[in-house]
Design a protein around this motif. Structure first.
Motif, PDB file in Angstrom:
ATOM      1  N   ALA A 304       0.746  -1.136  -0.040  1.00 25.60           N
ATOM      2  CA  ALA A 304      -0.055  -0.069   0.183  1.00 25.60           C
ATOM      3  C   ALA A 304       0.662   1.384  -0.155  1.00 25.60           C
ATOM      4  O   ALA A 304       0.417   2.198  -0.762  1.00 25.60           O
ATOM      5  CB  ALA A 304      -0.931   0.027   1.094  1.00 25.60           C
ATOM      6  N   LYS A 305       1.803   1.210   0.721  1.00 26.51           N
ATOM      7  CA  LYS A 305       2.902   2.219   0.702  1.00 26.51           C
ATOM      8  C   LYS A 305       3.260   2.754  -0.556  1.00 26.51           C
ATOM      9  O   LYS A 305       3.516   3.961  -0.985  1.00 26.51           O
ATOM     10  CB  LYS A 305       4.136   2.072   1.754  1.00 26.51           C
ATOM     11  N   LEU A 306       3.574   1.544  -1.489  1.00 23.64           N
ATOM     12  CA  LEU A 306       4.290   1.766  -2.768  1.00 23.64           C
ATOM     13  C   LEU A 306       3.165   2.679  -3.642  1.00 23.64           C
ATOM     14  O   LEU A 306       3.631   3.554  -4.522  1.00 23.64           O
ATOM     15  CB  LEU A 306       4.719   0.567  -3.334  1.00 23.64           C
ATOM     16  N   ALA A 307       1.810   1.938  -3.501  1.00 26.90           N
ATOM     17  CA  ALA A 307       0.774   2.521  -4.278  1.00 26.90           C
ATOM     18  C   ALA A 307       0.702   3.831  -3.960  1.00 26.90           C
ATOM     19  O   ALA A 307       0.193   4.924  -4.569  1.00 26.90           O
ATOM     20  CB  ALA A 307      -0.433   1.521  -4.052  1.00 26.90           C
ATOM     21  N   LEU A 308       0.596   4.100  -2.596  1.00 24.62           N
ATOM     22  CA  LEU A 308       0.175   5.593  -2.190  1.00 24.62           C
ATOM     23  C   LEU A 308       1.311   6.473  -2.616  1.00 24.62           C
ATOM     24  O   LEU A 308       1.005   7.754  -2.947  1.00 24.62           O
ATOM     25  CB  LEU A 308      -0.005   5.389  -0.473  1.00 24.62           C
ATOM     26  N   SER A 309       2.336   6.170  -2.782  1.00 24.84           N
ATOM     27  CA  SER A 309       3.619   7.050  -2.993  1.00 24.84           C
ATOM     28  C   SER A 309       3.670   7.061  -4.721  1.00 24.84           C
ATOM     29  O   SER A 309       4.590   7.954  -5.173  1.00 24.84           O
ATOM     30  CB  SER A 309       4.822   6.462  -2.716  1.00 24.84           C
ATOM     31  N   VAL A 316      -6.394   7.209  -7.362  1.00 23.70           N
ATOM     32  CA  VAL A 316      -7.155   5.825  -7.063  1.00 23.70           C
ATOM     33  C   VAL A 316      -7.481   5.949  -5.506  1.00 23.70           C
ATOM     34  O   VAL A 316      -6.728   6.415  -4.646  1.00 23.70           O
ATOM     35  CB  VAL A 316      -5.946   4.902  -6.997  1.00 23.70           C
ATOM     36  N   PRO A 317      -8.510   5.640  -5.046  1.00 26.98           N
ATOM     37  CA  PRO A 317      -9.355   5.750  -3.751  1.00 26.98           C
ATOM     38  C   PRO A 317      -8.307   4.804  -2.882  1.00 26.98           C
ATOM     39  O   PRO A 317      -7.940   3.830  -3.191  1.00 26.98           O
ATOM     40  CB  PRO A 317     -10.598   5.391  -4.001  1.00 26.98           C
ATOM     41  N   VAL A 318      -8.394   5.420  -1.623  1.00 29.72           N
ATOM     42  CA  VAL A 318      -7.691   4.679  -0.566  1.00 29.72           C
ATOM     43  C   VAL A 318      -8.046   3.388  -0.378  1.00 29.72           C
ATOM     44  O   VAL A 318      -7.356   2.116  -0.228  1.00 29.72           O
ATOM     45  CB  VAL A 318      -7.478   5.369   0.673  1.00 29.72           C
ATOM     46  N   LEU A 319      -9.391   3.199  -0.455  1.00 32.51           N
ATOM     47  CA  LEU A 319     -10.115   1.887  -0.299  1.00 32.51           C
ATOM     48  C   LEU A 319      -9.801   0.858  -1.343  1.00 32.51           C
ATOM     49  O   LEU A 319      -9.453  -0.372  -1.293  1.00 32.51           O
ATOM     50  CB  LEU A 319     -11.603   2.012  -0.255  1.00 32.51           C
ATOM     51  N   THR A 320      -9.642   1.323  -2.384  1.00 31.56           N
ATOM     52  CA  THR A 320      -9.239   0.617  -3.516  1.00 31.56           C
ATOM     53  C   THR A 320      -8.012  -0.099  -3.404  1.00 31.56           C
ATOM     54  O   THR A 320      -7.330  -1.197  -3.637  1.00 31.56           O
ATOM     55  CB  THR A 320      -9.219   1.059  -5.108  1.00 31.56           C
ATOM     56  N   ILE A 321      -7.018   0.583  -2.895  1.00 30.70           N
ATOM     57  CA  ILE A 321      -5.585   0.347  -2.704  1.00 30.70           C
ATOM     58  C   ILE A 321      -5.466  -0.719  -1.826  1.00 30.70           C
ATOM     59  O   ILE A 321      -4.700  -1.771  -1.538  1.00 30.70           O
ATOM     60  CB  ILE A 321      -4.495   1.482  -2.592  1.00 30.70           C
ATOM     61  N   ALA A 322      -6.312  -0.425  -0.522  1.00 30.80           N
ATOM     62  CA  ALA A 322      -6.284  -1.321   0.481  1.00 30.80           C
ATOM     63  C   ALA A 322      -6.974  -2.661   0.200  1.00 30.80           C
ATOM     64  O   ALA A 322      -6.363  -3.945   0.476  1.00 30.80           O
ATOM     65  CB  ALA A 322      -7.298  -0.714   1.435  1.00 30.80           C
ATOM     66  N   MET A 323      -7.967  -2.543  -0.415  1.00 30.12           N
ATOM     67  CA  MET A 323      -8.629  -3.889  -1.250  1.00 30.12           C
ATOM     68  C   MET A 323      -7.370  -4.442  -1.831  1.00 30.12           C
ATOM     69  O   MET A 323      -7.270  -6.006  -2.030  1.00 30.12           O
ATOM     70  CB  MET A 323      -9.753  -3.834  -1.956  1.00 30.12           C
ATOM     71  N   ASP A 324      -6.803  -3.914  -2.841  1.00 28.23           N
ATOM     72  CA  ASP A 324      -5.586  -4.595  -3.749  1.00 28.23           C
ATOM     73  C   ASP A 324      -4.541  -5.195  -2.986  1.00 28.23           C
ATOM     74  O   ASP A 324      -3.880  -6.251  -3.496  1.00 28.23           O
ATOM     75  CB  ASP A 324      -5.447  -3.682  -4.740  1.00 28.23           C
ATOM     76  N   ALA A 325      -4.271  -4.626  -1.688  1.00 33.01           N
ATOM     77  CA  ALA A 325      -3.076  -5.132  -1.043  1.00 33.01           C
ATOM     78  C   ALA A 325      -3.668  -6.301  -0.307  1.00 33.01           C
ATOM     79  O   ALA A 325      -2.756  -6.969   0.479  1.00 33.01           O
ATOM     80  CB  ALA A 325      -2.802  -4.125  -0.023  1.00 33.01           C
ATOM     81  N   GLY A 326      -4.879  -6.460  -0.080  1.00 36.42           N
ATOM     82  CA  GLY A 326      -5.170  -7.806   0.627  1.00 36.42           C
ATOM     83  C   GLY A 326      -6.107  -7.648   1.795  1.00 36.42           C
ATOM     84  O   GLY A 326      -6.518  -8.613   2.271  1.00 36.42           O
ATOM     85  N   ASN A 334      -6.808   1.077   7.999  1.00 36.25           N
ATOM     86  CA  ASN A 334      -6.460   2.317   8.733  1.00 36.25           C
ATOM     87  C   ASN A 334      -5.667   2.008   9.721  1.00 36.25           C
ATOM     88  O   ASN A 334      -4.700   2.583  10.214  1.00 36.25           O
ATOM     89  CB  ASN A 334      -7.691   3.308   8.833  1.00 36.25           C
ATOM     90  N   ARG A 335      -6.200   1.189  10.752  1.00 41.37           N
ATOM     91  CA  ARG A 335      -5.547   0.921  11.984  1.00 41.37           C
ATOM     92  C   ARG A 335      -4.139   0.145  11.795  1.00 41.37           C
ATOM     93  O   ARG A 335      -3.228   0.716  12.342  1.00 41.37           O
ATOM     94  CB  ARG A 335      -6.512  -0.045  12.839  1.00 41.37           C
ATOM     95  N   ALA A 336      -4.189  -0.777  10.810  1.00 39.53           N
ATOM     96  CA  ALA A 336      -2.750  -1.483  10.769  1.00 39.53           C
ATOM     97  C   ALA A 336      -1.619  -0.363   9.873  1.00 39.53           C
ATOM     98  O   ALA A 336      -0.507  -0.373  10.498  1.00 39.53           O
ATOM     99  CB  ALA A 336      -3.102  -2.589   9.717  1.00 39.53           C
ATOM    100  N   PHE A 337      -2.291   0.379   9.270  1.00 37.89           N
ATOM    101  CA  PHE A 337      -1.203   1.260   8.441  1.00 37.89           C
ATOM    102  C   PHE A 337      -0.653   2.521   9.526  1.00 37.89           C
ATOM    103  O   PHE A 337       0.315   2.695   9.515  1.00 37.89           O
ATOM    104  CB  PHE A 337      -1.803   1.946   7.212  1.00 37.89           C
ATOM    105  N   GLU A 347      -2.678  11.017   5.010  1.00 38.64           N
ATOM    106  CA  GLU A 347      -1.536  11.859   5.630  1.00 38.64           C
ATOM    107  C   GLU A 347      -0.276  11.224   4.812  1.00 38.64           C
ATOM    108  O   GLU A 347       0.501  12.126   4.421  1.00 38.64           O
ATOM    109  CB  GLU A 347      -1.263  11.638   6.889  1.00 38.64           C
ATOM    110  N   PHE A 348       0.021   9.905   4.841  1.00 34.89           N
ATOM    111  CA  PHE A 348       1.242   9.538   4.034  1.00 34.89           C
ATOM    112  C   PHE A 348       1.062   9.873   2.552  1.00 34.89           C
ATOM    113  O   PHE A 348       2.203  10.014   2.120  1.00 34.89           O
ATOM    114  CB  PHE A 348       1.085   7.720   4.459  1.00 34.89           C
ATOM    115  N   ARG A 349       0.075   9.793   2.047  1.00 32.10           N
ATOM    116  CA  ARG A 349       0.282   9.836   0.624  1.00 32.10           C
ATOM    117  C   ARG A 349       0.470  11.359   0.079  1.00 32.10           C
ATOM    118  O   ARG A 349       1.110  11.768  -0.598  1.00 32.10           O
ATOM    119  CB  ARG A 349      -1.239   9.664   0.083  1.00 32.10           C
TER     120      ARG A 349
END
Length: 369
Positions: A304-309, A316-326, A334-337, A347-349
């Motif tokens: 997810a960090k690679l995708a957000l960077s 791309v919505p954050v939810l889509t990135i989260a789902m793609d990551a598993g 959000n809690r794990a990140f 904030e990271f993005r």
């Protein structure tokens, strides 16, 4: 008198073991929430062993009983901290514990004036403590499958069964003539025996725990191609097959198996064609992870960090990135990140995309012509 002497001896042994656990924790300077709650549980166990012993002065019941009424809540918090690696002790947890103790004081002080009302309040308190015991049981069973620590998997169910049994007896007394269990009541010897067993099991759990190994040592060695470093990390505590670790890293880093929805350790073991207990040992004792979900989340968060960077994925919505990551939903992601990076995904993005591109700085300029 002989049975009473055995009863007192068992209670003395249990109290001594509980105090030993506290002293060892203080010597180790343990400050984690599990250690602090464990010390509180041990202190409560010693107090319970003494306060419910035969010949304990009845004049002290008015302040003893309310403190004992808070033990189920304390056990609930300890079980959450011990068996759920993502648990964080919050202010409302403390408020629940203090509220139960305060309510217990109100019941004992009001017993002489409004016994009928106090009896109803005691039954309500008993139901609340029973609900907390059941919540601890559900949480323990729920996280048992993903637990990678062999000792914790073996002992948690036994400790849970004994403690829930004690709480059930304690709660049952709430429907008797007084709101909480009567110290020194008949059947004291079985309670003393159970307390002694609980103390011994708690000592095995806390005193025999090996030193923690930093997670990701072998993961980093394998990812960097340092096979010898991976072998050393794998054999730091026990002998773990380095070939299995490399095959596991191949699945995660290259094939991105962590993206599979609902991936369980049993399915991963079947894919590697190894027994499940060997895979648990490899991830726990070879890589330093205590929980299978935490192991998967390590790779998912990096994905997810690679995708957000990535500038090309700005929209791309954050939810889509989260789902793609598993991840299966946005809340756990959000809690794990945030636990991993200290920032929310948004904030990271924002910080990653606001950094200037310095790829060409430092390269010598070529002359034309």
């Amino acid at each position: 008198m002989g049975l009473t002497a055995i009863d007192l001896g068992l209670r003395g042994a249990a109290s001594g073991v509980f105090l030993l656990i506290i002293l060892v924790a203080l010597q180790r300077r343990a400050t984690s929430q599990q250690a602090l709650l464990g010390m509180a549980m041990s202190a409560g166990g010693a107090f319970y062993a003494i306060a419910t012993a035969p010949y304990f002065p009845k004049s002290s019941w008015w302040w003893v009983l309310p403190i004992l009424s808070g033990q189920p809540a304390l056990f609930w918090l300890w079980a959450r901290a011990a068996f759920d690696d993502d648990f964080v002790l919050r202010r409302w947890h403390r408020a629940v514990l203090l509220g139960i103790v305060a309510f217990g004081f109100a019941l004992t002080l009001g017993w002489a004036y409004t016994p009928a009302l106090a009896r109803v309040g005691g039954q309500g308190l008993a139901l609340l403590n029973l609900a907390l015991a059941l919540a601890a049981a559900v949480q323990t069973v729920k996280t048992w499958r993903a637990d990678l620590v062999a000792r914790r998997r073996r002992l948690r169910l036994a400790i849970l069964a004994i403690n829930v049994g004690l709480i059930t007896v304690f709660v049952g007394a709430g429907f008797a003539a007084i709101p909480v269990a009567v110290p020194g009541a008949p059947g004291s010897l079985p309670v003393a025996l159970v307390l002694c067993v609980v103390a011994m099991m708690a000592a095995v759990t806390s005193l025999a725990t090996p030193p923690a190994v930093p997670a990701n040592d072998a993961t980093a060695a394998i990812a960097s191609g340092d096979v010898r470093g991976a072998d050393r990390a794998a054999t730091a505590r026990v002998v773990v097959d380095p070939i299995l670790l490399r095959r596991l890293d191949q699945l995660m880093s290259v094939e991105r198996t962590y993206r599979q929805e609902g991936l369980a350790i049993g399915a991963l073991a079947a894919r590697l064609q190894v027994p499940e207990h060997r895979l648990r040992q490899a991830i726990n004792e070879g890589l330093g992870y205590r929980n299978f979900n935490a192991y998967l989340n390590h790779y998912r968060i990096e994905d997810a960090k690679l995708a957000l960077s990535d500038v090309t994925q700005r929209e791309v919505p954050v939810l889509t990135i989260a789902m793609d990551a598993g991840f299966q939903s946005i809340g756990p992601f959000n809690r794990a990140f945030k636990a991993e990076t200290g920032l929310t995904p948004t904030e990271f993005r924002r910080e990653a995309l606001s950094r200037p591109v310095l790829a060409d700085i430092g390269e010598p300029q070529r002359e034309i012509g």
